[in-house]
Design a protein around this motif. Structure first.
Motif, PDB file in Angstrom:
ATOM      1  N   TRP A 407       0.493   9.619   2.799  1.00 38.45           N
ATOM      2  CA  TRP A 407      -0.704   8.815   3.047  1.00 38.45           C
ATOM      3  C   TRP A 407      -1.003   7.955   1.824  1.00 38.45           C
ATOM      4  CZ3 TRP A 407      -3.709   8.063   7.288  1.00 38.45           C
ATOM      5  CH2 TRP A 407      -4.936   7.452   7.104  1.00 38.45           C
ATOM      6  N   GLY A 409      -3.559   6.035  -0.357  1.00 37.91           N
ATOM      7  CA  GLY A 409      -4.996   6.008  -0.604  1.00 37.91           C
ATOM      8  C   GLY A 409      -5.496   4.630  -0.977  1.00 37.91           C
ATOM      9  N   GLU A 410      -6.786   4.581  -1.312  1.00 42.17           N
ATOM     10  CA  GLU A 410      -7.417   3.292  -1.633  1.00 42.17           C
ATOM     11  C   GLU A 410      -6.818   2.677  -2.892  1.00 42.17           C
ATOM     12  OE1 GLU A 410     -11.588   3.927  -1.893  1.00 42.17           O
ATOM     13  OE2 GLU A 410     -11.831   4.397   0.253  1.00 42.17           O
ATOM     14  N   GLY A 411      -6.365   3.517  -3.817  1.00 46.13           N
ATOM     15  CA  GLY A 411      -5.791   2.987  -5.055  1.00 46.13           C
ATOM     16  C   GLY A 411      -4.329   2.622  -4.928  1.00 46.13           C
ATOM     17  N   GLY A 412      -3.746   2.789  -3.725  1.00 49.80           N
ATOM     18  CA  GLY A 412      -2.350   2.458  -3.509  1.00 49.80           C
ATOM     19  C   GLY A 412      -1.386   3.596  -3.800  1.00 49.80           C
TER      20      GLY A 412
END
Length: 461
Positions: A407, A409-412
């Motif tokens: 997965w 995440g928002e930070g890549g």
């Protein structure tokens, strides 16, 4: 994830073709082949009963499978002692094997897709039938038709545990030379429980029955390379064994809630993983939400509850005075790359433990990564055959559960994610087994006498 309609099946005989273009299933005495993309029926065949078949259930298909190139299919009825072979591209072509008085307990394809293994009743013999020549090769006295044999990864050699004159022996047969005997040697076991061939094909592990915890590793020439017995002796034998994909390590578990990792130089334990009710900090506990199926009406996705920091899980206390106690590792399975080890302990029936296993360039410190806890006991858990960090679990409910370390995440950065996925069925549906397609893009979900398929939704499609 897209789900198909629900179809009938029997004996849990549902499988994708090796290329994942077709899917077969059995319905009593009928073999059905469907296209994977549309689930439309492509072929159907019926098994012709033998003369000695007395009742209709005796004709039902008990074993079915694809050849390695998806060209042929077999359907066997163990009770009637019949194996029929069909050709996908020619509906009229067929071949038939009748086992006769020796009976039939199992039939399956050899890896070359042109030979069929038929195991007789009472461990009398295994017959290898060639659909090219129509001839058979016979090998006497196999020990276990379900777990006492293996093919080397390149399909060159067939390894079979046999019992001659009350002694455990191992036979090595050359598949390319009509299963000609190459080597035959005694085993250092008195009551062999099972065997496991290494992925490299260099070694074979054999172990004793439930009364003695001893596992021996031999070369295919018959030389004993090493043996392992834990100290102190736990009292019961080996329960689960799994080779690391590289063949450099061997995971061994008994009935004592410990998993020993053996290394291939000295065949001694390089580390031991032990079950504990306490989940330490740094380990993620994923918990299935309560009543999520009712709140979502069995549709859509819902994340597990993610708990960090020290936690506790409940362990069942095993009654060692009764046979088959609820203890030990019931499943050991490495992921595709060998960086993750799945362990299911019998006294944590609702849980699945995932351990991090270091790569050769990392310090050798295996550790518990996460534990997934469910509301009902786990029935099956399987790694994706193509992706390194994708796991699917079923618990006999109208759902499947997935865990992935892919997965974004928002930070890549990649991070772990565990999700509950409802099966959108209009009637009660209990997912009792789940199996991946060979390409890892879909799966079969099986109820007692029904099945459906689920496929990933590709981005941009």
């Amino acid at each position: 994830m897209d789900f198909t309609e629900i179809y009938k099946q029997s004996a849990n005989l549902v499988s994708f073709s090796p290329g994942a273009h077709f899917i077969l299933n059995a319905v009593e005495d009928v073999l059905v082949v469907r296209r994977t993309d549309t689930l439309q029926i492509t072929r159907t065949w019926s098994i012709t009963p033998s003369v000695r078949t007395t009742t209709e259930p005796d004709r039902w298909i008990s074993h079915a499978g694809w050849s390695c190139d998806s060209e042929y299919l077999l359907a066997a009825s163990a009770k009637s002692g019949v194996v029929q072979v069909f050709k996908l591209r020619d509906e009229t072509w067929t071949a038939r094997i009748e086992t006769g008085a020796e009976g039939l307990v199992k039939a399956e394809w050899a890896p070359d897709g042109r030979n069929i293994l038929c195991f007789s009743e009472w461990g009398l013999r295994v017959s290898i039938w060639s659909i090219v020549t129509g001839t058979a090769t016979y090998i006497q006295f196999p020990i276990h038709p379900d777990r006492g044999y293996a093919f080397r990864a390149d399909a060159r050699y067939f390894v079979l545990a046999e019992r001659h004159r009350s002694k455990d022996t191992l036979g090595i047969y050359d598949v390319s030379d009509s299963f000609k005997l190459v080597r035959h040697f005694p085993l250092p076991t008195t009551n062999l429980s099972s065997l496991a061939l290494s992925p490299t094909g260099n070694y074979v592990a054999v172990w004793e029955g439930i009364l003695e915890y001893k596992i021996s590793i031999l070369s295919l020439a018959g030389d004993v390379q090493g043996a392992f017995t834990p100290s102190p002796d736990p009292g019961f034998g080996v329960r689960s064994v799994a080779w690391h994909p590289s063949g450099m390590f061997l995971a061994v578990a008994g009935w004592d809630d410990k998993v020993h990792i053996l290394e291939s130089l000295t065949w001694s334990a390089t580390c031991t993983l032990e079950l504990s009710s306490r989940i330490t900090s740094g380990v993620t506990l994923w918990r299935e939400p309560a009543n999520w199926l009712e709140s979502t009406q069995g549709r859509g996705f819902l994340s597990y509850e993610r708990l960090e920091g020290p936690q506790t899980i409940s362990l069942l206390k095993a009654d060692l005075s009764k046979p088959n106690p609820k203890s030990g590792a019931v499943q050991l399975e490495w992921n595709k790359t060998g960086t993750l080890l799945l362990v299911r302990y019998d006294n944590v029936p609702n849980g699945a433990h995932i351990y991090d296993f270091p790569t050769p360039s990392e310090p050798f410190v295996p550790r518990l990564r996460c534990v997934l806890v469910h509301l009902k006991p786990v029935m099956h858990a399987r790694w994706n055959p193509m992706r390194k960090g994708s796991l699917v679990i079923c618990c006999g409910t109208q759902s499947v559960f997935t865990w992935s370390d892919e997965w974004v995440g928002e930070g890549g950065d990649e991070e772990d994610m565990a999700e509950c996925i409802g099966v959108p069925a209009s009637t009660k549906y209990e997912t009792r087994d789940v199996r991946w397609a060979p390409d890892g893009k879909g799966m079969v979900l099986m109820d007692k006498d029904r099945f459906c398929c689920a496929f990933e939704v590709e981005e941009g499609v």
